[in-house]
Scaffold this motif. Structure first.
Motif, PDB file in Angstrom:
ATOM      1  N   ALA A 148       0.827  -1.207   0.000  1.00 41.84           N
ATOM      2  CA  ALA A 148       0.000   0.000   0.000  1.00 41.84           C
ATOM      3  C   ALA A 148       0.861   1.257   0.000  1.00 41.84           C
ATOM      4  CB  ALA A 148      -0.923  -0.016   1.214  1.00 41.84           C
ATOM      5  N   MET A 149       1.989   1.213   0.709  1.00 49.45           N
ATOM      6  CA  MET A 149       2.890   2.364   0.751  1.00 49.45           C
ATOM      7  C   MET A 149       3.493   2.643  -0.635  1.00 49.45           C
ATOM      8  SD  MET A 149       4.277   4.825   2.247  1.00 49.45           S
ATOM      9  CE  MET A 149       3.383   4.418   3.746  1.00 49.45           C
ATOM     10  N   ASN A 150       3.821   1.596  -1.365  1.00 49.38           N
ATOM     11  CA  ASN A 150       4.352   1.791  -2.716  1.00 49.38           C
ATOM     12  C   ASN A 150       3.315   2.426  -3.634  1.00 49.38           C
ATOM     13  OD1 ASN A 150       6.791   0.616  -1.965  1.00 49.38           O
ATOM     14  ND2 ASN A 150       6.154  -1.433  -2.585  1.00 49.38           N
ATOM     15  N   LEU A 151       2.075   1.965  -3.542  1.00 48.73           N
ATOM     16  CA  LEU A 151       1.008   2.560  -4.348  1.00 48.73           C
ATOM     17  C   LEU A 151       0.743   4.002  -3.919  1.00 48.73           C
ATOM     18  CD1 LEU A 151      -1.491  -0.457  -4.410  1.00 48.73           C
ATOM     19  CD2 LEU A 151       0.097   0.250  -6.209  1.00 48.73           C
ATOM     20  N   LEU A 152       0.794   4.245  -2.612  1.00 46.46           N
ATOM     21  CA  LEU A 152       0.564   5.590  -2.102  1.00 46.46           C
ATOM     22  C   LEU A 152       1.656   6.549  -2.568  1.00 46.46           C
ATOM     23  CD1 LEU A 152      -1.275   7.260  -0.188  1.00 46.46           C
ATOM     24  CD2 LEU A 152       0.338   6.729   1.643  1.00 46.46           C
ATOM     25  N   GLY A 153       2.905   6.089  -2.549  1.00 45.18           N
ATOM     26  CA  GLY A 153       3.992   6.939  -2.998  1.00 45.18           C
ATOM     27  C   GLY A 153       3.841   7.352  -4.446  1.00 45.18           C
ATOM     28  N   ALA A 154       3.493   6.399  -5.305  1.00 49.10           N
ATOM     29  CA  ALA A 154       3.318   6.724  -6.721  1.00 49.10           C
ATOM     30  C   ALA A 154       2.135   7.653  -6.935  1.00 49.10           C
ATOM     31  CB  ALA A 154       3.136   5.425  -7.517  1.00 49.10           C
ATOM     32  N   GLY A 155       1.024   7.401  -6.224  1.00 54.25           N
ATOM     33  CA  GLY A 155      -0.168   8.217  -6.429  1.00 54.25           C
ATOM     34  C   GLY A 155      -0.041   9.628  -5.891  1.00 54.25           C
ATOM     35  N   VAL A 156       0.493   9.772  -4.675  1.00 55.57           N
ATOM     36  CA  VAL A 156       0.603  11.101  -4.059  1.00 55.57           C
ATOM     37  C   VAL A 156       1.577  11.977  -4.836  1.00 55.57           C
ATOM     38  CG1 VAL A 156       1.400  12.327  -2.005  1.00 55.57           C
ATOM     39  CG2 VAL A 156      -0.090  10.344  -1.770  1.00 55.57           C
ATOM     40  N   THR A 157       2.714  11.425  -5.233  1.00 58.06           N
ATOM     41  CA  THR A 157       3.689  12.235  -5.965  1.00 58.06           C
ATOM     42  C   THR A 157       3.175  12.632  -7.348  1.00 58.06           C
ATOM     43  OG1 THR A 157       4.802  10.188  -6.682  1.00 58.06           O
ATOM     44  CG2 THR A 157       5.699  11.324  -4.754  1.00 58.06           C
ATOM     45  N   LYS A 158       2.364  11.773  -7.955  1.00 57.84           N
ATOM     46  CA  LYS A 158       1.780  12.148  -9.248  1.00 57.84           C
ATOM     47  C   LYS A 158       0.816  13.313  -9.080  1.00 57.84           C
ATOM     48  CE  LYS A 158      -0.449  10.230 -13.343  1.00 57.84           C
ATOM     49  NZ  LYS A 158      -0.968   8.987 -13.999  1.00 57.84           N
ATOM     50  N   TYR A 159       0.040  13.274  -8.017  1.00 62.77           N
ATOM     51  CA  TYR A 159      -0.880  14.385  -7.745  1.00 62.77           C
ATOM     52  C   TYR A 159      -0.106  15.670  -7.454  1.00 62.77           C
ATOM     53  CZ  TYR A 159      -4.042  17.376  -5.106  1.00 62.77           C
ATOM     54  OH  TYR A 159      -4.760  18.445  -4.645  1.00 62.77           O
ATOM     55  N   LEU A 160       0.922  15.574  -6.616  1.00 62.79           N
ATOM     56  CA  LEU A 160       1.709  16.760  -6.281  1.00 62.79           C
ATOM     57  C   LEU A 160       2.444  17.315  -7.500  1.00 62.79           C
ATOM     58  CD1 LEU A 160       3.191  15.676  -2.824  1.00 62.79           C
ATOM     59  CD2 LEU A 160       1.344  17.311  -3.240  1.00 62.79           C
ATOM     60  N   SER A 161       2.898  16.437  -8.372  1.00 63.46           N
ATOM     61  CA  SER A 161       3.589  16.890  -9.587  1.00 63.46           C
ATOM     62  C   SER A 161       2.633  17.647 -10.497  1.00 63.46           C
ATOM     63  CB  SER A 161       4.183  15.689 -10.328  1.00 63.46           C
ATOM     64  OG  SER A 161       5.175  15.060  -9.553  1.00 63.46           O
ATOM     65  N   THR A 162       1.413  17.126 -10.630  1.00 68.90           N
ATOM     66  CA  THR A 162       0.414  17.820 -11.442  1.00 68.90           C
ATOM     67  C   THR A 162       0.084  19.191 -10.850  1.00 68.90           C
ATOM     68  OG1 THR A 162      -0.534  15.688 -12.068  1.00 68.90           O
ATOM     69  CG2 THR A 162      -1.893  17.626 -12.448  1.00 68.90           C
ATOM     70  N   LEU A 163       0.067  19.260  -9.523  1.00 73.56           N
ATOM     71  CA  LEU A 163      -0.309  20.495  -8.841  1.00 73.56           C
ATOM     72  C   LEU A 163       0.804  21.535  -8.872  1.00 73.56           C
ATOM     73  CD1 LEU A 163      -2.582  21.784  -7.069  1.00 73.56           C
ATOM     74  CD2 LEU A 163      -1.333  20.876  -5.080  1.00 73.56           C
ATOM     75  N   ILE A 164       2.063  21.106  -8.696  1.00 69.13           N
ATOM     76  CA  ILE A 164       3.160  22.056  -8.500  1.00 69.13           C
ATOM     77  C   ILE A 164       4.112  22.121  -9.696  1.00 69.13           C
ATOM     78  CG2 ILE A 164       5.190  22.549  -7.054  1.00 69.13           C
ATOM     79  CD1 ILE A 164       3.652  21.452  -4.695  1.00 69.13           C
ATOM     80  N   PHE A 165       4.468  20.969 -10.273  1.00 69.72           N
ATOM     81  CA  PHE A 165       5.479  20.968 -11.325  1.00 69.72           C
ATOM     82  C   PHE A 165       4.907  21.245 -12.713  1.00 69.72           C
ATOM     83  CE2 PHE A 165       8.274  17.964  -8.634  1.00 69.72           C
ATOM     84  CZ  PHE A 165       8.826  19.056  -7.982  1.00 69.72           C
ATOM     85  N   GLN A 166       3.655  20.876 -12.966  1.00 75.38           N
ATOM     86  CA  GLN A 166       3.115  21.054 -14.316  1.00 75.38           C
ATOM     87  C   GLN A 166       3.108  22.521 -14.760  1.00 75.38           C
ATOM     88  OE1 GLN A 166      -0.803  19.439 -14.926  1.00 75.38           O
ATOM     89  NE2 GLN A 166      -0.651  19.550 -17.164  1.00 75.38           N
ATOM     90  N   PRO A 167       2.732  23.484 -13.916  1.00 73.71           N
ATOM     91  CA  PRO A 167       2.809  24.882 -14.369  1.00 73.71           C
ATOM     92  C   PRO A 167       4.230  25.332 -14.696  1.00 73.71           C
ATOM     93  CG  PRO A 167       1.407  24.698 -12.428  1.00 73.71           C
ATOM     94  CD  PRO A 167       2.110  23.383 -12.583  1.00 73.71           C
ATOM     95  N   LEU A 168       5.250  24.641 -14.137  1.00 78.03           N
ATOM     96  CA  LEU A 168       6.633  25.047 -14.367  1.00 78.03           C
ATOM     97  C   LEU A 168       7.278  24.311 -15.541  1.00 78.03           C
ATOM     98  CD1 LEU A 168       7.740  25.024 -10.608  1.00 78.03           C
ATOM     99  CD2 LEU A 168       7.158  27.026 -11.984  1.00 78.03           C
ATOM    100  N   SER A 169       7.060  23.007 -15.616  1.00 77.34           N
ATOM    101  CA  SER A 169       7.684  22.193 -16.664  1.00 77.34           C
ATOM    102  C   SER A 169       6.738  21.874 -17.807  1.00 77.34           C
ATOM    103  CB  SER A 169       8.195  20.887 -16.063  1.00 77.34           C
ATOM    104  OG  SER A 169       7.113  20.116 -15.557  1.00 77.34           O
ATOM    105  N   HIS A 170       5.439  22.188 -17.638  1.00 81.08           N
ATOM    106  CA  HIS A 170       4.409  21.879 -18.625  1.00 81.08           C
ATOM    107  C   HIS A 170       4.294  20.378 -18.887  1.00 81.08           C
ATOM    108  CE1 HIS A 170       4.291  26.182 -19.307  1.00 81.08           C
ATOM    109  NE2 HIS A 170       5.582  26.181 -19.595  1.00 81.08           N
ATOM    110  N   ASN A 171       4.687  19.614 -17.866  1.00 82.44           N
ATOM    111  CA  ASN A 171       4.593  18.159 -17.960  1.00 82.44           C
ATOM    112  C   ASN A 171       4.347  17.629 -16.555  1.00 82.44           C
ATOM    113  OD1 ASN A 171       4.871  15.388 -18.297  1.00 82.44           O
ATOM    114  ND2 ASN A 171       6.647  15.550 -19.640  1.00 82.44           N
TER     115      ASN A 171
END
Length: 428
Positions: A148-171
């Motif tokens: 569950a921790m492995n799935l949580l790590g992948a899911g949470v970081t994907k959400y955070l990347s969409t929220l914070i990194f996408q406006p900067l890297s456009h990806n």
């Protein structure tokens, strides 16, 4: 030394019964055994490089790549060591490394690499805290919680990347470029070793190439990772805190009866485990040669780190050897390609030949026979194939993980209460 024993009902004139007490064999200390294995490995690689005419096996570039790739495996394995010595199986190292990669990219982008390293440790420790809460407090099965921790790590970081990194890297799958740590080299020593490596003399050039790879382009993260190996040993095996922590993984009921807070030590161990795994993730972001955070960046290194820990028999020194083995195999296929990996197969054949002789000397006929069959099969592969396909060499560390675990499983001794759900007062 002989001891004579007689009984009252025996004829005094009879020859006394004697028993010879054989003194126990003295074993080599751990550091001496490790150095012996290092000498064997260098000898096999040097001989293989000479016989196959492929110097890349011991070149400085291959060694540098191997060190860089072994570092996250080493740190993840150290994280697993801390948790499992306290009796908590941490198969969630992969997820905690993913948390660390995102934290390193976030902190490094805004405040520099040192803050990125701290953020990676904090994010990994938070993952360890969640795992400890599930396994120690709520008694969730350790494997289930780790998955569950492995799935949580992948899911949470994907959400955070969409929220914070996408406006900067456009990806949403990657971060913008992140500042890196500087690298350092022992300039005079490195130049001298480069001259020795260029001579291509058997043995001398091989050792010089390996040493040059170890002292050239070294980052602070590499120094930190190497330093954490003896620190882990000193803390867990030479302090009162370490003794109590390891006793929690051996017999928590007896440890509790001595007044030790088992829950607290398990929590500290698993949180430290997550922090170490997070730092392992940071090496994939903050070391030179990496762009920044990428989705699926860890690529199973958390699992390989767990395998390195098992290969090392839950000891820091053995773990270091396992991480070096996996990092070298990965670095070899990245820096040199399929032909060089095929030459390594020839080196394995030589090593198996030595093992056959050793097993015959010890009269272990079955083990000698199995080693001989394996050597014959690998030798056939070496002579019938010109170059291993890239589709196969890419997964060389994963194949090597399976082989190592299969071979090492006969001599493993995990903590006695590893993975056991503990409840306070259950021994009453």
């Amino acid at each position: 030394m002989a001891a004579t024993t007689t009984s009252g009902g025996e004829n005094p004139s009879a020859a006394p019964m004697t028993r010879t007490l054989t003194p126990p064999r003295r074993r080599l200390p751990g550091w001496a055994t490790g150095m012996l294995w290092v000498a064997v490995a260098v000898t096999v690689l040097s001989t293989t490089a000479y016989l196959t005419n492929i110097p890349q096996l011991t070149s400085s570039s291959t060694t540098q790549t191997a060190v860089r790739l072994a570092l996250p495996i080493l740190l993840a394995g150290l994280g697993g060591l801390w948790a499992e010595r306290a009796g908590v199986v941490n198969i969630g190292l992969e997820g905690m490394m993913i948390f660390g990669t995102w934290g390193a990219a976030w902190g490094g982008y805004y405040w520099g690499p040192w803050v990125g390293l701290l953020a990676a440790a904090v994010f990994g420790a938070l993952g360890g805290l969640i795992h400890a809460l599930a396994t120690v407090t709520f008694g969730v099965n350790h494997i289930v919680s780790g998955v569950a921790m492995n799935l949580l790590g992948a899911g949470v970081t994907k959400y955070l990347s969409t929220l914070i990194f996408q406006p900067l890297s456009h990806n949403p799958r990657e971060s913008p470029p992140v500042p890196k740590f500087e690298t350092y080299s022992a300039a005079g020593l490195s130049d001298w070793l480069a001259q020795l490596e260029a001579t291509q003399r058997v043995g001398i050039a091989d050792v010089a190439g390996i040493l040059r790879g170890l002292v050239t382009g070294v980052s602070p993260l590499t120094m930190l990772g190497i330093l954490l190996v003896p620190v882990t040993y000193l803390v867990l095996w030479r302090t009162r805190f370490g003794l109590r922590l390891r006793s929690c993984g051996e017999n928590p009921v007896a440890t509790e009866s001595l007044g030790v807070n088992v829950y607290l030590h398990k929590y500290l161990a698993v949180v430290a485990s997550g922090a170490l795994a997070g730092i392992g993730g940071a090496t994939l972001v903050l070391n030179p040669g990496q762009a920044g955070f990428l989705e699926n960046q860890t690529n199973g290194r958390g699992y390989i780190g767990l395998a390195a820990m098992i290969f090392g028999n839950w000891r820091p020194g053995g773990l270091l050897g396992g991480a070096a083995l996996f990092g070298y195999s990965d670095g070899l296929q990245l820096s040199s390609g399929g032909q060089t990996v095929l030459a390594l197969v020839y080196g394995v054949v030589l090593l198996l030949g030595v093992l056959v002789l050793v097993q015959l000397f010890r009269r272990r006929w079955l083990a000698a026979g199995v080693s001989l069959v394996a050597a014959a099969l690998l030798y056939t592969l070496y002579w019938t194939v010109d170059e291993l396909p890239s589709e196969l060499t890419t997964y060389l560390p994963h194949f090597l993980t399976l082989v190592v675990l299969a071979v090492a499983s006969q001599r493993l001794r995990p903590p006695a209460a590893d993975g056991v759900v503990y409840r306070r007062g259950e021994g009453d």
